[in-house]
Design a protein around this motif. Structure first.
Motif, PDB file in Angstrom:
ATOM      1  N   LEU A 146      -6.129   3.136  13.816  1.00 54.59           N
ATOM      2  CA  LEU A 146      -4.948   3.142  12.959  1.00 54.59           C
ATOM      3  C   LEU A 146      -3.853   2.159  13.385  1.00 54.59           C
ATOM      4  CD1 LEU A 146      -4.643   6.906  11.989  1.00 54.59           C
ATOM      5  CD2 LEU A 146      -5.500   4.999  10.621  1.00 54.59           C
ATOM      6  N   PRO A 147      -3.541   2.006  14.673  1.00 55.01           N
ATOM      7  CA  PRO A 147      -2.517   1.016  15.037  1.00 55.01           C
ATOM      8  C   PRO A 147      -2.879  -0.405  14.590  1.00 55.01           C
ATOM      9  CG  PRO A 147      -2.903   2.507  16.865  1.00 55.01           C
ATOM     10  CD  PRO A 147      -3.969   2.783  15.852  1.00 55.01           C
ATOM     11  N   ILE A 148      -4.176  -0.732  14.641  1.00 58.60           N
ATOM     12  CA  ILE A 148      -4.615  -2.061  14.186  1.00 58.60           C
ATOM     13  C   ILE A 148      -4.489  -2.164  12.674  1.00 58.60           C
ATOM     14  CG2 ILE A 148      -6.589  -3.615  13.998  1.00 58.60           C
ATOM     15  CD1 ILE A 148      -7.519  -2.632  16.719  1.00 58.60           C
ATOM     16  N   VAL A 149      -4.863  -1.102  11.962  1.00 58.13           N
ATOM     17  CA  VAL A 149      -4.740  -1.091  10.508  1.00 58.13           C
ATOM     18  C   VAL A 149      -3.286  -1.287  10.088  1.00 58.13           C
ATOM     19  CG1 VAL A 149      -4.966   0.321   8.436  1.00 58.13           C
ATOM     20  CG2 VAL A 149      -6.782   0.339  10.163  1.00 58.13           C
ATOM     21  N   VAL A 150      -2.393  -0.542  10.715  1.00 54.19           N
ATOM     22  CA  VAL A 150      -0.965  -0.634  10.378  1.00 54.19           C
ATOM     23  C   VAL A 150      -0.449  -2.050  10.632  1.00 54.19           C
ATOM     24  CG1 VAL A 150       1.345   0.152  10.999  1.00 54.19           C
ATOM     25  CG2 VAL A 150      -0.517   1.812  10.739  1.00 54.19           C
ATOM     26  N   ALA A 151      -0.845  -2.652  11.741  1.00 56.21           N
ATOM     27  CA  ALA A 151      -0.392  -4.004  12.076  1.00 56.21           C
ATOM     28  C   ALA A 151      -0.914  -5.027  11.071  1.00 56.21           C
ATOM     29  CB  ALA A 151      -0.845  -4.367  13.487  1.00 56.21           C
ATOM     30  N   ARG A 152      -2.176  -4.887  10.663  1.00 56.72           N
ATOM     31  CA  ARG A 152      -2.744  -5.826   9.693  1.00 56.72           C
ATOM     32  C   ARG A 152      -2.086  -5.676   8.324  1.00 56.72           C
ATOM     33  NH1 ARG A 152      -9.307  -6.344  10.733  1.00 56.72           N
ATOM     34  NH2 ARG A 152      -9.118  -7.673  12.570  1.00 56.72           N
ATOM     35  N   VAL A 153      -1.839  -4.454   7.928  1.00 56.83           N
ATOM     36  CA  VAL A 153      -1.160  -4.210   6.654  1.00 56.83           C
ATOM     37  C   VAL A 153       0.250  -4.805   6.691  1.00 56.83           C
ATOM     38  CG1 VAL A 153      -0.120  -2.408   5.210  1.00 56.83           C
ATOM     39  CG2 VAL A 153      -2.494  -2.182   5.981  1.00 56.83           C
ATOM     40  N   ARG A 154       0.941  -4.598   7.791  1.00 51.23           N
ATOM     41  CA  ARG A 154       2.299  -5.120   7.927  1.00 51.23           C
ATOM     42  C   ARG A 154       2.297  -6.651   7.823  1.00 51.23           C
ATOM     43  NH1 ARG A 154       4.139  -2.705  12.961  1.00 51.23           N
ATOM     44  NH2 ARG A 154       4.478  -0.772  11.778  1.00 51.23           N
ATOM     45  N   ASN A 155       1.301  -7.292   8.425  1.00 49.51           N
ATOM     46  CA  ASN A 155       1.201  -8.753   8.366  1.00 49.51           C
ATOM     47  C   ASN A 155       0.951  -9.234   6.936  1.00 49.51           C
ATOM     48  OD1 ASN A 155       1.610  -9.010  11.107  1.00 49.51           O
ATOM     49  ND2 ASN A 155      -0.569  -9.192  11.618  1.00 49.51           N
ATOM     50  N   GLN A 156       0.080  -8.534   6.219  1.00 46.83           N
ATOM     51  CA  GLN A 156      -0.222  -8.936   4.848  1.00 46.83           C
ATOM     52  C   GLN A 156       0.990  -8.766   3.939  1.00 46.83           C
ATOM     53  OE1 GLN A 156      -2.778 -10.559   3.693  1.00 46.83           O
ATOM     54  NE2 GLN A 156      -3.827 -10.524   5.674  1.00 46.83           N
ATOM     55  N   LEU A 157       1.728  -7.697   4.131  1.00 43.83           N
ATOM     56  CA  LEU A 157       2.921  -7.471   3.322  1.00 43.83           C
ATOM     57  C   LEU A 157       4.006  -8.496   3.628  1.00 43.83           C
ATOM     58  CD1 LEU A 157       3.128  -3.571   3.411  1.00 43.83           C
ATOM     59  CD2 LEU A 157       2.575  -5.004   1.424  1.00 43.83           C
ATOM     60  N   ALA A 158       4.131  -8.877   4.899  1.00 42.50           N
ATOM     61  CA  ALA A 158       5.107  -9.901   5.272  1.00 42.50           C
ATOM     62  C   ALA A 158       4.743 -11.243   4.644  1.00 42.50           C
ATOM     63  CB  ALA A 158       5.184 -10.034   6.793  1.00 42.50           C
ATOM     64  N   LEU A 159       3.449 -11.564   4.633  1.00 43.23           N
ATOM     65  CA  LEU A 159       2.992 -12.810   4.017  1.00 43.23           C
ATOM     66  C   LEU A 159       3.251 -12.789   2.512  1.00 43.23           C
ATOM     67  CD1 LEU A 159       1.530 -15.519   4.246  1.00 43.23           C
ATOM     68  CD2 LEU A 159      -0.643 -14.282   4.005  1.00 43.23           C
ATOM     69  N   LYS A 160       2.996 -11.648   1.894  1.00 45.38           N
ATOM     70  CA  LYS A 160       3.244 -11.549   0.457  1.00 45.38           C
ATOM     71  C   LYS A 160       4.729 -11.684   0.142  1.00 45.38           C
ATOM     72  CE  LYS A 160       2.485  -8.771  -3.672  1.00 45.38           C
ATOM     73  NZ  LYS A 160       3.878  -8.876  -4.159  1.00 45.38           N
ATOM     74  N   GLN A 161       5.569 -11.102   0.976  1.00 37.44           N
ATOM     75  CA  GLN A 161       7.008 -11.204   0.750  1.00 37.44           C
ATOM     76  C   GLN A 161       7.464 -12.658   0.795  1.00 37.44           C
ATOM     77  OE1 GLN A 161      10.005  -9.755   3.727  1.00 37.44           O
ATOM     78  NE2 GLN A 161      10.465  -8.262   2.136  1.00 37.44           N
ATOM     79  N   LYS A 162       6.916 -13.433   1.728  1.00 34.85           N
ATOM     80  CA  LYS A 162       7.259 -14.858   1.801  1.00 34.85           C
ATOM     81  C   LYS A 162       6.775 -15.598   0.566  1.00 34.85           C
ATOM     82  CE  LYS A 162       7.222 -15.078   6.857  1.00 34.85           C
ATOM     83  NZ  LYS A 162       6.548 -15.632   8.058  1.00 34.85           N
ATOM     84  N   ASN A 163       5.546 -15.303   0.127  1.00 40.27           N
ATOM     85  CA  ASN A 163       5.014 -15.956  -1.068  1.00 40.27           C
ATOM     86  C   ASN A 163       5.816 -15.576  -2.308  1.00 40.27           C
ATOM     87  OD1 ASN A 163       2.984 -17.219   0.390  1.00 40.27           O
ATOM     88  ND2 ASN A 163       1.489 -15.590   0.023  1.00 40.27           N
ATOM     89  N   ASP A 164       6.224 -14.297  -2.389  1.00 36.62           N
ATOM     90  CA  ASP A 164       7.039 -13.850  -3.523  1.00 36.62           C
ATOM     91  C   ASP A 164       8.386 -14.564  -3.539  1.00 36.62           C
ATOM     92  OD1 ASP A 164       5.054 -12.158  -4.337  1.00 36.62           O
ATOM     93  OD2 ASP A 164       6.014 -10.313  -3.620  1.00 36.62           O
ATOM     94  N   LEU A 165       8.961 -14.772  -2.351  1.00 33.01           N
ATOM     95  CA  LEU A 165      10.244 -15.455  -2.269  1.00 33.01           C
ATOM     96  C   LEU A 165      10.125 -16.898  -2.756  1.00 33.01           C
ATOM     97  CD1 LEU A 165      13.207 -15.583  -1.455  1.00 33.01           C
ATOM     98  CD2 LEU A 165      12.473 -16.084   0.887  1.00 33.01           C
ATOM     99  N   LEU A 166       9.059 -17.584  -2.349  1.00 31.15           N
ATOM    100  CA  LEU A 166       8.838 -18.960  -2.805  1.00 31.15           C
ATOM    101  C   LEU A 166       8.663 -19.003  -4.318  1.00 31.15           C
ATOM    102  CD1 LEU A 166       6.414 -20.282  -0.018  1.00 31.15           C
ATOM    103  CD2 LEU A 166       8.806 -20.928  -0.382  1.00 31.15           C
ATOM    104  N   GLU A 167       7.885 -18.045  -4.843  1.00 29.91           N
ATOM    105  CA  GLU A 167       7.675 -17.978  -6.290  1.00 29.91           C
ATOM    106  C   GLU A 167       8.977 -17.691  -7.007  1.00 29.91           C
ATOM    107  OE1 GLU A 167       5.821 -18.066  -9.955  1.00 29.91           O
ATOM    108  OE2 GLU A 167       5.071 -18.718  -7.991  1.00 29.91           O
TER     109      GLU A 167
END
Length: 305
Positions: free
Chosen positions: A117-138
């Motif tokens: 679970l700690p690895i899952v949470v970290a990977r999810v957090r990374n994907q959401l952070a990447l999406k937030q950056k992409n959303d900001l650019l868009e």
């Protein structure tokens, strides 16, 4: 305006897994930082994804009772409404073939069962952070620089999406076209700096009147604005247009060079269509534009539909 997830709101994660134990385990681990929904079938998952607001991230089991994960991601990536949603696959298989296939279809990452679970949470957090950056650019390329509401480019993208949604759901789609009355005379007499201030004030005023998550206010060009209202009948659209007209007038911005009023006002044209294969989306825009001209010819500071 709600087409972007605000940073203050929790990201929406959709977990797609027919095993309730696994789904609940992931939900428990992720619910502290996110809004989490669960779907147990592919059909339920697709229905959730095509309902606004769309998920910010999908955690998708490859093996489901009706569709497999590869079929689901293929359908998601084929639609303008859902192709940008990041997908993380879940699998118990250790072979590389499934992972390669999923990544080639557009998956962003894999989660292997049994969960750490700690690895899952970290990977999810990374994907959401990447999406937030992409959303900001868009968002930056989709916003009007002066008024800071969406621009015509973004409006046309959303209109196409909502048109297809309306066709699929057999729901009416309404547009309000709005134009600041005698804006050229305002610019000529008060100056362009004051004119810019009026555009900003009117844009904020219109945007504040539109509250539903799926609706959109945009600057269409010059002193013209547009509101896109999904699943909205003509009566409701007219009521909203009248409310917007009244609120802009209540700003009481002096305009001594307008024949419509002593303050800044707007004219509104409203049109509604239920999308179908026999109707082109341009017909809706043209109908709203025609009603806007009707409002102008009727003395301005009014609503025509």
């Amino acid at each position: 305006m709600s087409q972007y997830n605000e940073q203050s709101k929790q990201p929406k994660i959709l977990i797609v897994d027919d095993d309730p134990v696994n789904a609940d385990m992931l939900k428990y681990a992720l619910a502290k930082e996110n809004k989490v929904e669960i779907a147990s079938t592919g059909k339920e998952a697709l229905a959730t994804c095509f309902r606004s607001p769309v998920p910010d991230l999908i955690i998708l089991d490859i093996q489901l009772p009706d569709f497999d994960g590869f079929e689901i991601i293929t359908e998601l990536k084929a639609s303008e409404e859902t192709k940008h949603i990041p997908v993380m696959f879940v699998t118990a298989r250790e072979g590389a073939d499934d992972q390669v296939k999923g990544l080639e279809l557009g998956a962003m990452d894999y989660i292997i069962k049994p969960y750490v679970l700690p690895i899952v949470v970290a990977r999810v957090r990374n994907q959401l952070a990447l999406k937030q950056k992409n959303d900001l650019l868009e968002r930056l390329v989709s916003m009007d620089g002066l008024t800071e509401i969406p621009n015509r480019r973004f409006f046309e993208q959303m209109l196409d999406r909502e048109w297809r949604r309306g066709m699929r759901m057999l729901q009416p789609l309404s547009i309000i076209m709005m134009d600041i009355d005698h804006f050229k005379a305002f610019n000529d007499n008060y100056g362009h700096r004051q004119g810019d201030n009026v555009l900003i004030a009117v844009a904020r005023c219109i945007d504040s009147c539109v509250h539903r998550g799926a609706d959109l206010v945009a600057r269409y060009g010059g002193e013209e604005f547009v509101a896109l209202l999904s699943d909205t009948k003509i009566q409701s659209a007219c009521q909203l247009a009248e409310g917007i007209r009244e609120k802009v007038e209540s700003l009481a911005i002096s305009h001594e060079y307008s024949s419509a009023s002593s303050v800044v006002t707007i004219s509104c044209g409203v049109a509604t269509l239920t999308p179908s294969r026999g109707i082109m989306v341009d017909e809706l825009i043209n109908a709203a534009d025609k009603q806007l001209y009707c409002a102008k010819n009727s003395g301005r500071n009014t609503v025509c539909s």
